[in-house]
Design an enzyme around this catalytic site. Structure first.
Site, short mmCIF file in Angstrom:
data_model
loop_
_atom_site.label_atom_id
_atom_site.label_comp_id
_atom_site.label_asym_id
_atom_site.label_seq_id
_atom_site.Cartn_x
_atom_site.Cartn_y
_atom_site.Cartn_z
N THR A 1 2.84 -4.65 -4.97
CA THR A 1 2.14 -5.92 -4.81
C THR A 1 1.43 -6.24 -6.12
OG1 THR A 1 1.73 -5.11 -2.59
CG2 THR A 1 0.56 -7.09 -3.22
N ASP B 1 3.38 1.98 -4.40
CA ASP B 1 2.93 0.84 -3.59
C ASP B 1 1.67 1.22 -2.81
OD1 ASP B 1 3.02 -1.75 -2.64
OD2 ASP B 1 4.35 -1.26 -0.97
N LYS C 1 -1.81 0.64 -1.61
CA LYS C 1 -2.72 -0.49 -1.40
C LYS C 1 -3.38 -0.26 -0.04
CE LYS C 1 1.29 -3.00 0.15
NZ LYS C 1 2.14 -4.15 0.12
N ASN D 1 -1.43 0.22 3.17
CA ASN D 1 -0.61 1.41 3.34
C ASN D 1 -1.44 2.67 3.53
OD1 ASN D 1 1.68 -0.07 3.12
ND2 ASN D 1 2.00 0.35 0.94
N ASP E 1 3.96 4.59 4.40
CA ASP E 1 4.86 3.59 3.84
C ASP E 1 5.41 3.99 2.47
OD1 ASP E 1 6.31 1.30 3.78
OD2 ASP E 1 4.65 0.01 4.35
P1 AMP Z 1 4.43 -1.14 9.12
O1 AMP Z 1 5.67 -1.70 9.71
O2 AMP Z 1 4.59 0.29 8.66
O3 AMP Z 1 3.82 -2.02 8.08
O4 AMP Z 1 3.38 -1.03 10.32
C1 AMP Z 1 2.80 -2.17 10.90
C2 AMP Z 1 1.40 -1.84 11.38
O5 AMP Z 1 1.46 -0.90 12.45
C3 AMP Z 1 0.53 -1.17 10.34
O6 AMP Z 1 -0.07 -2.11 9.53
C4 AMP Z 1 -0.47 -0.40 11.19
O7 AMP Z 1 -1.50 -1.24 11.63
C5 AMP Z 1 0.35 0.00 12.39
N1 AMP Z 1 0.87 1.35 12.21
C6 AMP Z 1 2.01 1.71 11.56
N2 AMP Z 1 2.20 3.03 11.60
C7 AMP Z 1 1.15 3.54 12.30
C8 AMP Z 1 0.76 4.87 12.66
N3 AMP Z 1 1.49 5.91 12.34
N4 AMP Z 1 -0.38 5.02 13.38
C9 AMP Z 1 -1.14 3.93 13.70
N5 AMP Z 1 -0.83 2.67 13.37
C10 AMP Z 1 0.31 2.46 12.68
#
Ligand code: AMP
Length: 274
Positions: free
Chosen positions: A169, A134, A136, A139, A152
Site C-alpha cells: 500500500t 505488506d 500495515k 494485516n 496476510d
Molecule cells: P482477509 O480476507 O484476510 O483480509 O480477512 C478479512 C477480515 O477478517 C480481516 O480484516 C479480519 O478482521 C478478519 N480475520 C481474518 N483472519 C482472521 C483470524 N485469523 N482471526 C480473526 N479475524 C480474522
C-alpha cells in the site's frame, strides 16, 4: 494437517468474523478436538477474476512454513470445486487497525510493545528469507491476550536476492520500491518506522491528499513531527533512524530491539493490558 486430510464436514461453522477481497472469514470449531479456528473461505471464481492464484499459493506456502508466536498460524488448507479453505489461528481481538482507530493513537508503552513484537517477528521471517512487504495495521491481528499476530502473506516473498516488484500500500512503501529499484528485507524495517509513527500520531507520516503527493513525500523523506502530539525525543529518534532513504543505513532489527525507547517502554510479555 495438510491438504487432503480435511474437508468442510470436519468443522462446525459459526458466525462470520470478517470479509476480505476474495471471500469471507468464519469462526469455526474442529468437531473432534473442539479446537476453535478462523476458517477463511476463498472463491476460486474470484481468484480467476483477479488472477490471484499465484499469490494465494505463495501465501499458503510461506505461512505454512512459519512457526512463530507472532505469526498467525495456518494450520491447514483444503478445497472443493468452488472454494479454497484456509484453517487459520483465531485472533480473538481482531484487527489492530480497529484498536488504533478507537484509541486514535497509542501510548508509548503500547506502541513500543507492538514495535518490539514486530521486530522480533521480522527477525524470524528474515532469517527464513521471507520478506513480508505488506505490513500495515490491517494485516496485524490481536489474539485473546492482546499479542500481535502478523497475517496476510499474500505479498510476501521467499528470497535471498534483491527484488524489483512493486507491491504493498502506498503509505507503507519504502522509497526503493516506489522508485522501482532493487529492494531487500530492509523494506520491512522502513515499514516499522512508518508504523511506529502511525501508532504514536494516529496517521502514517507521508499521508497526503493524493497518491502522487504521498509518493513525492516518501521519496523526499518529508518527515514532520506535529507538535499536536506529545511524543518523546527517543521515539522520534527511532523513527528518524528507520525512515532513512538509503536502505543500508536504516537501523537493523537487532539495533531496533536495543534502542533506548524500546528498552524503556516495551512490555517483554508482548501483550499490552493498559
Ligand atoms: P482477509 O480476507 O484476510 O483480509 O480477512 C478479512 C477480515 O477478517 C480481516 O480484516 C479480519 O478482521 C478478519 N480475520 C481474518 N483472519 C482472521 C483470524 N485469523 N482471526 C480473526 N479475524 C480474522
Amino acid at each position: 494437517m495438510s491438504e487432503g486430510e480435511w474437508n468442510l464436514a470436519d468443522f462446525e461453522i459459526g458466525k462470520r468474523i470478517g470479509e476480505g477481497k476474495f471471500g469471507k472469514v468464519y469462526l469455526a470449531r474442529e468437531k473432534q478436538s473442539g479446537y476453535v479456528v478462523a476458517l477463511k473461505v476463498i472463491f476460486k471464481a474470484k481468484l480467476d477474476k483477479y488472477r490471484y492464484h499465484a499469490q494465494i499459493r505463495r501465501e499458503i506456502e510461506i505461512q505454512r512454513r512459519l512457526n512463530h508466536p507472532n505469526v498467525l498460524r495456518l494450520f491447514a488448507w483444503f478445497h472443493d470445486e468452488e472454494r479454497v479453505f484456509l484453517v487459520l489461528e483465531y485472533a480473538a481481538r481482531g484487527e489492530l487497525y480497529e484498536l488504533l482507530n478507537s484509541l486514535s493513537h497509542f501510548s508509548e508503552k503500547r506502541a513500543a510493545t507492538y514495535i518490539a513484537s514486530l521486530a522480533r517477528t521480522l527477525a524470524y521471517c528474515h532469517e527464513k528469507h521471507v520478506i513480508h512487504r505488506d505490513i500495515k495495521p490491517e494485516n496485524l491481528l490481536l489474539d485473546i491476550e492482546g499479542r500481535l499476530k502478523l497475517a496476510d502473506f499474500g505479498w510476501a516473498v521467499q528470497s535471498n536476492a534483491k527484488r524489483h516488484t512493486m507491491c504493498g500500500t502506498m503509505d507503507y512503501l519504502a522509497p526503493e520500491m516506489l522508485e522501482k529499484r532493487a529492494h531487500d528485507h530492509a523494506v520491512d524495517n522502513w515499514t516499522l518506522g512508518i508504523l511506529c509513527y502511525e501508532f504514536l500520531y494516529g496517521a502514517p507520516p507521508f499521508e497526503a491528499a493524493d497518491e502522487n503527493d504521498t509518493k513525492r513525500r516518501i521519496v523526499q523523506v518529508d518527515l514532520k513531527f506535529p507538535s499536536t502530539h506529545c511524543v518523546s525525543v527517543e521515539a522520534k529518534d527511532l523513527i528518524r533512524k528507520l525512515l532513512v532513504k538509503d536502505s543500508s543505513k536504516r537501523l537493523s532489527i537487532q539495533e531496533i530491539l536495543k534502542h533506548p525507547w524500546i528498552l524503556r517502554n516495551a512490555d517483554p510479555s508482548g501483550s499490552c493490558s493498559e
